[in-house]
Design a protein around this motif. Structure first.
Motif, short mmCIF file in Angstrom:
data_model
loop_
_atom_site.label_atom_id
_atom_site.label_comp_id
_atom_site.label_asym_id
_atom_site.label_seq_id
_atom_site.Cartn_x
_atom_site.Cartn_y
_atom_site.Cartn_z
N GLY A 39 0.79 -1.22 0.00
CA GLY A 39 0.00 0.00 0.00
C GLY A 39 0.83 1.27 0.00
N ASP A 40 2.01 1.23 0.59
CA ASP A 40 2.86 2.43 0.67
C ASP A 40 3.97 2.45 -0.39
OD1 ASP A 40 4.66 0.50 1.58
OD2 ASP A 40 5.31 1.69 3.31
N TYR A 41 3.80 1.66 -1.43
CA TYR A 41 4.86 1.48 -2.44
C TYR A 41 5.33 2.80 -3.05
CZ TYR A 41 7.31 -0.91 -6.31
OH TYR A 41 8.24 -1.37 -7.20
N GLU A 42 4.42 3.72 -3.30
CA GLU A 42 4.83 5.00 -3.90
C GLU A 42 5.86 5.73 -3.04
OE1 GLU A 42 1.90 7.73 -5.30
OE2 GLU A 42 0.98 6.25 -6.63
N GLY A 43 5.81 5.53 -1.74
CA GLY A 43 6.74 6.18 -0.83
C GLY A 43 8.16 5.64 -0.90
N THR A 44 8.37 4.56 -1.65
CA THR A 44 9.71 3.98 -1.74
C THR A 44 10.56 4.61 -2.84
OG1 THR A 44 9.10 2.19 -3.29
CG2 THR A 44 8.82 1.76 -0.92
N PHE A 45 9.94 5.42 -3.69
CA PHE A 45 10.69 6.03 -4.79
C PHE A 45 11.51 7.19 -4.27
CE2 PHE A 45 7.49 3.54 -6.78
CZ PHE A 45 8.13 3.00 -7.89
N MET A 56 -0.52 -6.72 -3.94
CA MET A 56 -0.24 -7.67 -2.89
C MET A 56 -0.87 -7.15 -1.59
SD MET A 56 1.64 -10.05 -4.37
CE MET A 56 0.43 -9.84 -5.67
N ASP A 57 -1.17 -8.04 -0.69
CA ASP A 57 -1.89 -7.67 0.54
C ASP A 57 -0.93 -7.30 1.67
OD1 ASP A 57 -4.12 -7.23 2.07
OD2 ASP A 57 -4.28 -9.32 2.73
N PHE A 58 -0.11 -6.28 1.42
CA PHE A 58 0.84 -5.79 2.42
C PHE A 58 0.64 -4.29 2.55
CE2 PHE A 58 2.73 -9.66 0.86
CZ PHE A 58 3.29 -10.24 2.00
N ALA A 59 0.55 -3.81 3.78
CA ALA A 59 0.40 -2.37 4.00
C ALA A 59 1.71 -1.65 3.76
CB ALA A 59 -0.08 -2.11 5.43
N ARG A 60 2.83 -2.29 4.14
CA ARG A 60 4.13 -1.63 4.07
C ARG A 60 5.07 -2.37 3.12
NH1 ARG A 60 6.78 -1.42 9.12
NH2 ARG A 60 8.14 0.04 8.06
N SER A 61 5.99 -1.61 2.55
CA SER A 61 7.02 -2.16 1.66
C SER A 61 8.10 -2.83 2.49
CB SER A 61 7.62 -1.05 0.79
OG SER A 61 6.65 -0.57 -0.10
N ALA A 105 7.00 -8.30 1.22
CA ALA A 105 6.11 -7.76 0.18
C ALA A 105 6.78 -7.85 -1.19
CB ALA A 105 5.75 -6.31 0.50
N TYR A 106 8.07 -7.52 -1.24
CA TYR A 106 8.80 -7.61 -2.52
C TYR A 106 8.91 -9.06 -2.98
CZ TYR A 106 10.13 -2.76 -1.64
OH TYR A 106 10.11 -1.41 -1.39
N TYR A 107 9.14 -9.97 -2.05
CA TYR A 107 9.20 -11.39 -2.39
C TYR A 107 7.85 -11.86 -2.94
CZ TYR A 107 9.82 -16.42 -2.02
OH TYR A 107 9.89 -17.77 -2.30
N ALA A 108 6.75 -11.45 -2.30
CA ALA A 108 5.42 -11.84 -2.76
C ALA A 108 5.15 -11.33 -4.17
CB ALA A 108 4.36 -11.32 -1.79
N ALA A 109 5.53 -10.09 -4.45
CA ALA A 109 5.33 -9.53 -5.79
C ALA A 109 6.19 -10.27 -6.81
CB ALA A 109 5.65 -8.04 -5.80
N GLY A 110 7.45 -10.53 -6.45
CA GLY A 110 8.35 -11.23 -7.37
C GLY A 110 7.90 -12.65 -7.67
#
Length: 159
Positions: free
Chosen positions: A67-73, A95-100, A104-109
């Motif tokens: 959910g907070d992925y945009e904040g990682t850029f 993916m069903d994760f609030a935080r990066s 969460a990255y493993y689930a997306a990959g």
């Protein structure tokens, strides 16, 4: 429809960038028929892959880790590229994760690896630097028996 996913480094050194672009174009432009491209749109390899996939007429599916992925850029330019590519996507999967987190990255990959017919890895061949890193996703895809196309130039290090 053929489905190609990407995993790769966020930083691509200048001396390998042209090689990576050419190789991605060869993979994405060299298929026959409709194409679906999977990317998390992270800086570096993911965004480059998505841009080229769209240029080649692919349908883009974005896989958002949290959910907070945009904040990682780290800068406004890469965030703007992310938002622009996301708007052009045919489909979005969250993916069903609030935080990066690494999880969460493993689930997306792994979602991308599970969903594609072929995985393209912009990868220097070194072990992952954390859970969900490129090397780990390549190993996961290979364990599934998925074809993996590795793109890099021998002798180039990434930082």
């Amino acid at each position: 429809m053929k489905r190609i996913g990407v995993t790769g480094h966020r930083f691509i050194p200048g001396e390998v960038l042209g090689h990576v672009e050419d190789a991605l174009r060869a993979v994405l432009d060299g298929h026959q028929g409709p194409l679906e491209a999977f990317s998390s749109l992270a800086e570096g390899a993911d965004q480059l892959f998505a841009v080229i996939a769209l240029e080649c007429g692919a349908d883009l599916t974005v896989v958002i880790p949290s959910g907070d992925y945009e904040g990682t850029f780290e800068d406004a330019e890469s965030l703007a590229r992310y938002r622009g590519l996301k708007r052009r996507a045919a489909q979005e999967v969250r993916m069903d994760f609030a935080r990066s987190t690494d999880e969460a990255y493993y689930a997306a990959g792994t979602y991308i690896a599970d969903s594609c017919d072929r995985l393209v890895a912009v990868w220097d061949g070194l072990p992952a630097r954390g859970h969900g890193g490129t090397g780990e996703i390549v190993a996961y895809a290979r364990a599934l028996g998925k074809p993996v196309t590795v793109i890099w130039r021998e002798g180039v290090t990434r930082d």
